[in-house]
Scaffold this motif. Structure first.
Motif, PDB file in Angstrom:
ATOM      1  N   TRP A  59      10.081  -6.056  -1.375  1.00 54.70           N
ATOM      2  CA  TRP A  59       8.897  -6.409   0.106  1.00 54.70           C
ATOM      3  C   TRP A  59       8.172  -4.978  -0.149  1.00 54.70           C
ATOM      4  O   TRP A  59       7.325  -5.359   0.391  1.00 54.70           O
ATOM      5  N   GLY A  60       9.376  -3.808   0.256  1.00 54.85           N
ATOM      6  CA  GLY A  60       8.919  -2.700   0.138  1.00 54.85           C
ATOM      7  C   GLY A  60       7.518  -1.653  -0.501  1.00 54.85           C
ATOM      8  O   GLY A  60       6.538  -1.077  -0.177  1.00 54.85           O
ATOM      9  N   SER A  61       8.350  -2.504  -1.688  1.00 53.27           N
ATOM     10  CA  SER A  61       6.852  -2.076  -2.518  1.00 53.27           C
ATOM     11  C   SER A  61       5.169  -2.753  -2.701  1.00 53.27           C
ATOM     12  O   SER A  61       4.264  -2.244  -2.326  1.00 53.27           O
ATOM     13  N   SER A  62       5.531  -4.282  -1.890  1.00 52.10           N
ATOM     14  CA  SER A  62       3.844  -4.724  -1.548  1.00 52.10           C
ATOM     15  C   SER A  62       3.464  -4.213  -0.214  1.00 52.10           C
ATOM     16  O   SER A  62       2.051  -3.800   0.076  1.00 52.10           O
ATOM     17  N   ARG A  63       4.435  -3.773   0.648  1.00 50.28           N
ATOM     18  CA  ARG A  63       3.937  -2.394   1.567  1.00 50.28           C
ATOM     19  C   ARG A  63       3.206  -1.626   1.447  1.00 50.28           C
ATOM     20  O   ARG A  63       2.143  -1.007   1.831  1.00 50.28           O
ATOM     21  N   LEU A  64       4.134  -0.908   0.645  1.00 46.23           N
ATOM     22  CA  LEU A  64       3.241   0.528  -0.176  1.00 46.23           C
ATOM     23  C   LEU A  64       1.802   0.279  -0.615  1.00 46.23           C
ATOM     24  O   LEU A  64       0.838   1.252  -0.231  1.00 46.23           O
ATOM     25  N   PHE A  65       1.688  -1.553  -1.561  1.00 47.12           N
ATOM     26  CA  PHE A  65       0.400  -1.486  -2.510  1.00 47.12           C
ATOM     27  C   PHE A  65      -0.382  -1.660  -0.774  1.00 47.12           C
ATOM     28  O   PHE A  65      -2.283  -1.866  -1.378  1.00 47.12           O
ATOM     29  N   GLU A  66       0.220  -2.126   0.190  1.00 47.02           N
ATOM     30  CA  GLU A  66      -0.885  -2.497   1.414  1.00 47.02           C
ATOM     31  C   GLU A  66      -1.615  -1.163   1.956  1.00 47.02           C
ATOM     32  O   GLU A  66      -2.283  -1.433   2.046  1.00 47.02           O
ATOM     33  N   LYS A  67      -0.470  -0.427   2.007  1.00 44.70           N
ATOM     34  CA  LYS A  67      -0.864   0.999   2.511  1.00 44.70           C
ATOM     35  C   LYS A  67      -2.133   1.587   1.582  1.00 44.70           C
ATOM     36  O   LYS A  67      -3.151   2.447   2.392  1.00 44.70           O
ATOM     37  N   ILE A  68      -1.997   1.723   0.424  1.00 45.14           N
ATOM     38  CA  ILE A  68      -2.747   1.494  -0.643  1.00 45.14           C
ATOM     39  C   ILE A  68      -4.543   1.272  -0.313  1.00 45.14           C
ATOM     40  O   ILE A  68      -5.497   1.260  -1.291  1.00 45.14           O
ATOM     41  N   GLY A  69      -3.910   0.142  -0.647  1.00 46.50           N
ATOM     42  CA  GLY A  69      -5.615  -1.110  -0.305  1.00 46.50           C
ATOM     43  C   GLY A  69      -5.185  -1.680  -1.101  1.00 46.50           C
ATOM     44  O   GLY A  69      -6.967  -2.567  -1.527  1.00 46.50           O
TER      45      GLY A  69
END
Ligand SMILES: Cc1cc2nc3c(=O)[nH]c(=O)nc-3n(C[C@H](O)[C@H](O)[C@H](O)COP(=O)(O)OP(=O)(O)OC[C@H]3O[C@@H](n4cnc5c(N)ncnc54)[C@H](O)[C@@H]3O)c2cc1C
Length: 406
Positions: A59-69
């Protein structure tokens, strides 16, 4: 005069490409070069990262990808993992991990590597700030007074480009890491991973399974429907190499029957199995990850056994941390390749890396031991995971990528 780039990334696998996207989002003015040995424009290029595997993103990685756009491009291809069932062959109790315990939208997501590759590479190719050189192979790089000179082979010609920072993300076998004399500590594994997609006769209900069997751990990860295959899972079957070779050769019917005999019917009846592939497994760590003007990243820095599905998730956190360190330096007009700066990155990520290694090692040891005592310990572990709320919450938080400090 050479073409100059602020950062040169060697390797457009999942890690190199993710770093490029992360740097681009954070520092749109940065001039980047990404060099990849495979011809990325060929749709079926068997680029090592983007093969038939699927990746469990925390889930943390999905949030990082969210930040990356990037999450909006990945999400349509991602299947949420809402629950995980962990069981041990021959032991009646299974532990259940549930997203509701931590009020998360999901514990993680499963994405086919090819789909992840398309999202990453489309993002890169849309940008004017990134020069994607593919197919091209970096053959060498050497320090200069103002950074590094990178030598590459492209279209039967040699070319040199200059940069402040070289990021070596060229995979486990990293030719460049060897070239600059960085040694690795390698743990050979007796296991190989047999990968395939399987279709079953009932919906997956966003449940993932991890089962520890006599032959090795088996994971089934829920996958999005594909054509007539409505209920699909990605199978990762860790086996002794010789057993893996045997199971690659048997017919589909025999394979399904062998899988059922170890896994049971907890995910339903397996109707179909897709192409089966073998992945040799190793655990390796580079003894150094930074030098003046150079960072080693991804599998080139640390290759983890996939039993705990942490390798890419950890590398994505490495990439994000490196991005923030470089961002501050860029804002201040500092040298992006300075050793003092790269030291800051290492200081920030060291603990995360050590703990993920320890966790993966622990899971691997415990779940591949066949003797009575470790099996009892393992079963006690499953019991405590199921019955002790604090243990369960911590374990879920770690699995979801919320804690790197379990
Ligand atoms: C079976 C299996 C299942 C896995 N499942 C998960 C999971 O569920 N979750 C998870 O987090 N992790 C998982 N992993 C780990 C994950 O796959 C790796 O962390 C990830 O693939 C590492 O990517 P990378 O970009 O570092 O390396 P690679 O994928 O090896 O990419 C390196 C790239 O560099 C290029 N290259 C090499 N040399 C040069 C050169 N000289 N010049 C230019 N280009 C070059 C190569 O062509 C390649 O494209 C799994 C691993 C395996 C084996």
């Amino acid at each position: 005069m050479h073409d100059h780039f602020d950062v040169v990334i060697v390797g457009a696998g999942m890690v190199g490409a993710s770093l490029a996207c992360s740097l681009l989002t954070c520092m749109p003015a940065l001039k980047l070069a990404v060099v990849e040995a495979f011809p990325l424009k060929t749709p079926d290029a068997a680029l090592s990262s983007y093969d038939a595997r699927s990746t469990a993103l925390s889930w943390g990685s999905s949030r990082l990808f969210e930040k990356i756009g990037l999450w909006s491009s990945i999400a349509p291809h991602a299947t949420a993992i809402n629950k995980i069932q962990v069981s041990d062959q021959g032991f009646p109790i299974a532990a259940r991990l549930d997203r509701d315990r931590l009020n998360l939208a999901a514990l993680g997501y499963v994405v086919e590597n090819r789909k992840l590759g398309i999202a990453l590479l489309e993002y890169i190719t849309r940008s004017d700030q990134i020069e994607l050189l593919a197919p091209a192979t970096v053959t060498d790089f050497r320090p200069t007074r103002s950074g590094s000179l990178v030598r590459l082979h492209q279209e039967n010609a040699e070319r040199e480009i200059s940069t402040q920072l070289v990021v070596v993300a060229d995979g486990s076998e990293s030719g460049l890491r060897q070239k600059i004399g960085i040694h690795t500590d390698v743990e050979e594994c007796k296991h190989a991973a047999l990968i395939a997609n399987v279709s079953v006769d009932r919906p997956h209900s966003n449940m993932a399974f991890e089962r520890f069997t006599e032959s090795g751990p088996i994971a089934l990860l829920p996958l999005a429907a594909y054509a007539e295959d409505l209920h699909r899972y990605a199978l990762v079957f860790h086996l002794h190499r010789t057993e893996c070779d045997r199971l690659l050769k048997v017919g589909d019917e025999e394979f399904i029957s062998q899988l059922h005999s170890r896994f049971g019917y907890r995910a339903g009846r397996i109707l179909k199995v897709g192409e089966r592939n073998k992945h040799e497994l190793i655990q390796a760590r580079a003894r150094e990850q930074i030098r003046q003007g150079c960072v080693i990243l991804g599998n080139a820095a640390h290759t983890l056994h996939p039993v705990a599905a942490q390798g890419f998730n950890l590398s994505l956190r490495d990439a994000r941390c490196l991005t923030s360190v470089l961002f501050r330096a860029h804002e201040n007009g500092d040298d992006l390749g300075s050793l003092a700066l790269l030291d800051q990155y290492m200081d920030l990520q060291r603990q995360d890396q050590v703990r993920v290694h320890q966790f993966t090692h622990f899971v691997l040891e415990l779940f591949t031991m066949k003797q009575l005592v470790p099996r009892l310990v393992r079963q006690l572990g499953l019991l405590s995971l199921d019955f002790l709320p604090a243990v369960k919450s911590e374990f879920i938080a770690f699995t979801a990528g919320l804690r790197s400090d379990l």
